[in-house]
Design an enzyme around this catalytic site. Structure first.
Site, PDB file in Angstrom:
ATOM      1  N   THR A 195       0.855  -1.187   0.000  1.00  0.00           N
ATOM      2  CA  THR A 195       0.000   0.000   0.000  1.00  0.00           C
ATOM      3  C   THR A 195       0.888   1.234   0.000  1.00  0.00           C
ATOM      4  OG1 THR A 195      -0.090   0.096   2.408  1.00  0.00           O
ATOM      5  CG2 THR A 195      -1.811  -1.184   1.313  1.00  0.00           C
ATOM      6  N   ALA A 244       3.559  -1.116   4.844  1.00  0.00           N
ATOM      7  CA  ALA A 244       2.923   0.115   5.309  1.00  0.00           C
ATOM      8  C   ALA A 244       3.959   1.236   5.221  1.00  0.00           C
ATOM      9  CB  ALA A 244       2.432  -0.054   6.738  1.00  0.00           C
ATOM     10  N   VAL A 273       7.848  -2.225   7.092  1.00  0.00           N
ATOM     11  CA  VAL A 273       7.948  -0.772   7.034  1.00  0.00           C
ATOM     12  C   VAL A 273       8.480  -0.340   5.670  1.00  0.00           C
ATOM     13  CG1 VAL A 273       8.952   1.290   8.071  1.00  0.00           C
ATOM     14  CG2 VAL A 273       8.353  -0.674   9.518  1.00  0.00           C
ATOM     15  N   LYS A 274       7.680   0.437   4.979  1.00  0.00           N
ATOM     16  CA  LYS A 274       8.019   0.867   3.623  1.00  0.00           C
ATOM     17  C   LYS A 274       8.698   2.234   3.691  1.00  0.00           C
ATOM     18  CE  LYS A 274       5.697   0.707  -0.904  1.00  0.00           C
ATOM     19  NZ  LYS A 274       4.351   0.668  -1.532  1.00  0.00           N
ATOM     20  N   VAL A 275       9.940   2.290   3.203  1.00  0.00           N
ATOM     21  CA  VAL A 275      10.793   3.465   3.360  1.00  0.00           C
ATOM     22  C   VAL A 275      11.236   3.965   1.985  1.00  0.00           C
ATOM     23  CG1 VAL A 275      12.925   4.330   4.385  1.00  0.00           C
ATOM     24  CG2 VAL A 275      11.614   2.547   5.568  1.00  0.00           C
TER      25      VAL A 275
END
Length: 218
Positions: A27, A60, A86-88
């Protein structure tokens, strides 16, 4: 190859899950906004709702761009559910944060990757996934598949464990070609997965079988 669906739409996620081939979800803020999900509490709850549907990883995305902000948001997201990745973003502060998260055992997805050099940095920092964006490269007359091939070669050369998550998938042939090149994961719309089901010879063959089967009931 893992199949992720790139959406925040719960109905589409359920449909992909029911097909029996879904391995995870990606997402981003744009997808959340598309579904009318706004406000921190609502967004966090929506991530939990997604985790209730699927068994695999759910990316996310943080919205901060400074190191402290990325770490703060990322740690909060990671505590939300064990499936959260964790999307960075692929920026200098993002790479620093990926290293921090890696040292803490927090899984990450380095997003907005458009070059082999960026993918190399993400792997060096310990990213769990790296997300090269095929479709967006195609949009500027650059073959996104070449990037997948380059990253695969580099990762294989040095034994990096970072998984190549082919993102910005637009259609079924993107999926097939990424599979040929050895991408570990694809993420795209439900249509890119459903498209794999379709072939005119399957349709015509089934129609003939059903027509012939009518004689069985005479």
């Amino acid at each position: 190859m893992k199949f992720f669906i790139d959406t925040a739409n719960l109905d589409q996620i359920k449909e992909a899950q029911d097909l029996g081939v879904l391995d995870g979800v990606t997402t981003n803020p744009s997808l959340m906004a598309k579904e009318g999900i706004t406000g921190k509490d609502n967004i966090l709850q929506h991530y939990l709702d997604i985790c209730e549907i699927v068994d695999g990883d759910v990316s996310a995305e943080v919205v901060a761009t400074d190191f402290d902000g990325i770490v703060r948001e990322g740690e909060e997201l990671a505590k939300l559910h064990k499936q959260i990745i964790v999307k960075v973003p692929m920026i200098k502060e993002g790479v620093k944060a990926i290293k921090y998260f890696s040292d803490k055992g927090i899984k990450t997805n380095c997003t907005l990757v458009f070059s082999a050099g960026q993918a190399l940095l993400a792997a060096k920092a310990g990213a769990t996934y790296v997300s090269p964006f095929l479709g967006r490269l195609d949009d500027i007359s650059t073959d996104g598949l070449d990037l997948i091939a380059d990253i695969r070669l580099i990762y294989d050369n040095y034994g990096f464990e970072t998984e190549i998550l082919a993102a910005s998938i637009r259609h079924t042939m993107h999926v097939i070609n990424c599979a040929k090149l050895g991408a570990d994961v694809m993420t795209g719309p439900l249509s890119s997965i459903d498209g794999l089901l379709k072939h005119p010879l399957t349709d015509s063959g089934l129609a003939k079988f059903l027509e012939d089967a009518k004689s069985f009931n005479v």
